[in-house]
Design an enzyme around this catalytic site. Structure first.
Site, mmCIF file in Angstrom:
data_model
loop_
_atom_site.group_PDB
_atom_site.id
_atom_site.type_symbol
_atom_site.label_atom_id
_atom_site.label_comp_id
_atom_site.label_asym_id
_atom_site.label_seq_id
_atom_site.Cartn_x
_atom_site.Cartn_y
_atom_site.Cartn_z
ATOM 1 N N ALA A 1 51.071 24.008 79.348
ATOM 2 C CA ALA A 1 50.877 24.186 77.911
ATOM 3 C C ALA A 1 51.335 22.977 77.114
ATOM 4 C CB ALA A 1 51.610 25.439 77.432
ATOM 5 N N MET B 1 62.334 32.774 68.073
ATOM 6 C CA MET B 1 61.974 32.273 66.756
ATOM 7 C C MET B 1 62.543 30.870 66.549
ATOM 8 S SD MET B 1 60.131 32.693 64.132
ATOM 9 C CE MET B 1 59.435 34.239 64.719
ATOM 10 N N GLY B 2 62.298 30.013 67.553
ATOM 11 C CA GLY B 2 62.576 28.593 67.394
ATOM 12 C C GLY B 2 61.379 27.922 66.751
ATOM 13 N N ILE C 1 58.650 26.685 68.066
ATOM 14 C CA ILE C 1 57.372 27.178 68.568
ATOM 15 C C ILE C 1 57.118 28.597 68.072
ATOM 16 C CG2 ILE C 1 56.005 27.670 70.631
ATOM 17 C CD1 ILE C 1 56.546 24.708 70.084
ATOM 18 N N GLU D 1 57.622 27.959 91.103
ATOM 19 C CA GLU D 1 56.535 27.030 90.806
ATOM 20 C C GLU D 1 56.536 25.892 91.816
ATOM 21 O OE1 GLU D 1 56.922 25.788 86.750
ATOM 22 O OE2 GLU D 1 56.607 27.810 85.950
ATOM 23 N N HIS E 1 51.689 25.675 84.394
ATOM 24 C CA HIS E 1 52.783 25.176 83.543
ATOM 25 C C HIS E 1 52.327 23.934 82.778
ATOM 26 C CE1 HIS E 1 57.470 25.180 83.299
ATOM 27 N NE2 HIS E 1 56.916 24.866 82.134
ATOM 28 N N SER F 1 64.590 37.843 68.075
ATOM 29 C CA SER F 1 65.365 36.711 68.556
ATOM 30 C C SER F 1 66.809 37.156 68.641
ATOM 31 C CB SER F 1 65.224 35.518 67.597
ATOM 32 O OG SER F 1 65.987 34.409 68.054
ATOM 33 N N ARG F 2 67.608 36.403 69.370
ATOM 34 C CA ARG F 2 69.014 36.775 69.508
ATOM 35 C C ARG F 2 69.763 36.668 68.197
ATOM 36 N NH1 ARG F 2 69.972 32.660 74.204
ATOM 37 N NH2 ARG F 2 68.241 31.732 73.057
ATOM 38 N N ARG G 1 59.586 30.465 80.088
ATOM 39 C CA ARG G 1 59.952 30.174 81.469
ATOM 40 C C ARG G 1 59.692 31.435 82.282
ATOM 41 N NH1 ARG G 1 59.741 25.769 79.887
ATOM 42 N NH2 ARG G 1 61.243 24.042 80.107
#
Length: 288
Positions: free
Chosen positions: A168, A39-40, A42, A147, A166, A61-62, A118
């Protein structure tokens, strides 16, 4: 959306000469339960967009975010109740293989997984196993444990899996934002202010001493070279080349610590500005 409506499969079928107008069995997005992991910045945007599309949005979220635009659930509950799980959390030691075999075993049957964070946030072999066994309905993956994706990866052959390289955050607009952030940070340092968005884990104000050292070094060079703040701004505004596009802000939220594959667009508070090269016309600025 492409997973739900099976758009890629439809495209391939039409190119083969088929016309599966009613045979693919797509699903509508409205009314589905969307789980957001992270929940940052983005994650907040994702939650807001899907709520506007008439979805039931929850998150994990943490940390608890009282102002989050979604209801918080425990992670196991989120996985067990989501039709679509969207992963946009930063990779840290605590989130590595966050979604592992045990957690994926609790997934709601047919759940779709979207990983835009990631690759190592998800235990990739566990994800492959869940897809092979049909416990998951599909996956859209922009990131991978290794990757580029290895040629022998089973993900390349699994049905119902969308793969992208990768990319986006690889847009012209994101590239220009990186340039703007770099310019703003350099001007802040020259004005005696600490840089923002430092990447080594310290708060933006904690590098003040080293920032002062950097500023004093720059002022000494400015005196020697005859290059002033206004000229720096002019060079940064008009003489930069388009940088290589990276996804530095792609899966990054101010609510979570950040692991970035590259530090383009950021200035470390403990890193002195590069030693100038060239003559008094300030041409070295365009190279740094």
């Amino acid at each position: 959306l492409a997973l739900l409506r099976r758009t890629v499969e439809a495209d391939a079928a039409v190119r083969r000469g088929a016309w599966p107008q009613t045979g693919l069995g797509g699903r509508e997005l409205a009314g589905l339960s969307i789980g957001v992991v992270g929940m940052g910045a983005i994650g907040r945007r994702v939650a807001t967009v899907f709520a506007a599309l008439d979805c039931q949005v929850s998150y994990w979220s943490r940390r608890v975010h009282d102002d989050a635009p979604a209801r918080r659930r425990e992670l196991a509950d989120l996985v067990a109740t989501s039709d679509v799980l969207i992963v946009v959390i930063a990779l840290t030691a605590q989130t590595r293989h966050l979604l592992d075999t045990a957690l994926l075993a609790r997934a709601k049957p047919g759940m779709l997984v979207v990983n835009a964070a990631r690759g190592l946030v998800i235990d990739e072999p566990a994800l492959i196993e869940a897809l092979r066994e049909g416990r998951l309905g599909g996956a859209a993956l922009d990131v991978f444990a290794a990757e580029p994706l290895p040629a022998g990866s089973p993900l390349r052959d699994l049905p119902g899996v969308l793969l992208s390289p990768h990319m986006a955050g690889s847009t012209v607009e994101a590239s220009m934002r990186i340039v703007g952030q770099s310019k703003d940070n350099l001007v802040r340092v020259m004005d005696g202010l600490p840089p923002v968005d430092v990447v080594e884990g310290r708060s933006p104000g904690s590098g003040h001493d080293s920032g002062e050292k950097t500023l004093n070094e720059w002022r000494a060079r400015e005196s020697h070279l005859g290059v002033g703040r206004a000229e720096v701004e002019r060079h940064l505004s008009t003489h930069h080349s388009r940088p290589e596009v990276h996804d530095d802000e792609h899966a990054v939220g101010r609510g979570d610590p950040v692991d970035r594959g590259g530090d383009r667009g950021r200035i470390r508070s403990d890193q002195p500005l590069p030693r100038p090269r060239g003559n008094r016309d300030g041409g070295f600025l365009a190279r740094h």
